[in-house]
Design an enzyme around this catalytic site. Sequence first.
Site, PDB file in Angstrom:
ATOM      1  CG  ASP A  59      95.539   6.665  14.265  1.00 15.83           C
ATOM      2  OD1 ASP A  59      96.628   6.078  14.379  1.00 15.83           O
ATOM      3  OD2 ASP A  59      95.344   7.840  14.643  1.00 15.83           O
ATOM      4  CG  LEU A  60      97.550  -0.027  13.098  1.00 17.52           C
ATOM      5  CD1 LEU A  60      96.443   0.357  12.157  1.00 17.52           C
ATOM      6  CD2 LEU A  60      98.750  -0.527  12.351  1.00 17.52           C
TER       7      LEU A  60
ATOM      8  CE1 TYR B  14     106.883   2.825  13.528  1.00 15.41           C
ATOM      9  CE2 TYR B  14     108.633   3.890  14.758  1.00 15.41           C
ATOM     10  CZ  TYR B  14     107.919   3.731  13.589  1.00 15.41           C
ATOM     11  OH  TYR B  14     108.261   4.478  12.495  1.00 15.41           O
TER      12      TYR B  14
ATOM     13  CG  ASP C 218     100.794   5.345  12.875  1.00 11.02           C
ATOM     14  OD1 ASP C 218     100.846   6.198  11.973  1.00 11.02           O
ATOM     15  OD2 ASP C 218     100.836   5.623  14.087  1.00 11.02           O
ATOM     16  CD  GLU C 219      97.478   8.858  11.432  1.00 16.40           C
ATOM     17  OE1 GLU C 219      96.821   9.574  10.639  1.00 16.40           O
ATOM     18  OE2 GLU C 219      98.056   9.294  12.433  1.00 16.40           O
TER      19      GLU C 219
ATOM     20  NE  ARG D 115     100.634   5.832  24.345  1.00 10.59           N
ATOM     21  CZ  ARG D 115     100.254   6.094  23.098  1.00 10.59           C
ATOM     22  NH1 ARG D 115      99.121   6.753  22.885  1.00 10.59           N
ATOM     23  NH2 ARG D 115     100.970   5.692  22.081  1.00 10.59           N
TER      24      ARG D 115
END
Length: 480
Positions: free
Chosen positions: A57-58, A62, A149-150, A94
């Site tokens: 999982d990146l 983006y 992305d996974e 975040r």
Amino acid sequence: MEKLGVELEVEGSGNEEDYEAWAMELADVGAAGSLQGVHDQVLPTQNSSSRVIVHVDLDCFYAQVEMISNPELKDKPLGVQQKYLVVTCNYEARKLGVKKLMNVRVAKEKCPQLVLVNGEDLTRYREMSYKVTELLEEFSPVVERLGFDENFVDLTEMVEKRLQQLQSDELSAVTVLGHVYNNQSINLHDILHIRLLVGSQIAAEMREAMYNRLGLTGCAGVASNKLLAKLASGVFKPNQQTVLLPESCQHLIHSLNHIKEIPGIGCKTTKCLEALGINSVHDLQTFSSKILEKELGISVAQRILKLSFGEDNSPVIPSGPPQSFSEEDSFKKCSSEVEAKKRIEELLASLLNRVCRDGRKPHTVRLIIRRYSSGKHHGRESRQCSIPSHVIQKLGTGNYDVMTPMVDILMKLFRNMVNVKMPFHLTLLSVCFCNLKALNTTKKGPMDYYLTPSLPTASHSGKHSFILEVTSFDLSVDTK
DNA sequence: TGGGGTTAT
DNA sequence: ATAACCC
């Protein structure tokens, strides 16, 4: 030994009963689940028992791609914007309170220094996404994509090969890489532990390769099935990995605060379950299966009930090339046919480029719309039709105007859905090419003769005898 | 609420 | 063709 794989019905999900059943089956065929037995076992790689699965999982994908494109963004709070949404953001952002799918206005209020880049064109993300999948395919060809992305990879065979390379005395020296979920102690006499540890080593190699070759960081989870691997990958969050040992399976599944956090239980199912008073994983585990089957249908009911126990026998299915290509655009208002046509032409132009680069030919085209105030969320309607063979022929050649016939087709679909003589208000248009077929897929059959480009037939050799025409002929007579 | 994808019915 | 699921 072969029959081991066929007879076992247990899942190896980490469930205690499964483990005992597995161990007993092993004993039946004369292989002990011990260190001495390791080299004698023919591991059941062909079925679903005792697999080693990794979920990769990146991190904020983006945003990572944007930071690679423009390194000046690296130490700034960065958000990727699509329309009025910050669809993802880096960890700097975040920390400052920006969340995924946050409204742009809200995000700017929270974080005035937020740098925004437009991410409506997915081209670079898509390209990087496939580079990741291809890198993972170097480890094992069994890679299943989930979004951009996974990826899931079935490491069962690869782990088995590595174990066979080891000497008996090296087995007791196998170590874990990354976190062990719940800080569970490792038992090097347990073959399931050993296999998962080797999985954790491969996962670390994958992440290392992703970083060294693509500059990308991400998480990984290693477990005995896709559900658990996916849940495990999210436990330690940016750029870390965790392995789940079977004994901690129930701990992990019960760490979820609500059933909606179980992948596979979506929005609709959650609403239905909540109406039945089911909120926690425990609620679902102990709920009457009969009532559940009546409410949700037997298929969904049985699947999500198993999921609630951490059981998931779904295989990792190699994704291969995409099944469809689509481009969409959303907007506040489109209420004229002329404007719709312009938007459709834009979508089409991008799609034709993509289809051209892919090499395969779509045989179906679909137009999707969303009408204003149509219940909002899944108020989409679509019309599709097959693409005439003479248009398919021109796809990807770049030499002919394929726009005009395709736009004509799409506008017919449009008018089939939208009564243009009445007022209308659309908020989304999307064009999708699907039913992709490879060229030169020389299948066995009566038409085989016509499929070979080296043998142009009299029926069409006069006008066009070059390769594109011949291969197109192949497509036009393809089995339908 | 974006701009994609997949499978099942 | 739609509806569910995933990101």
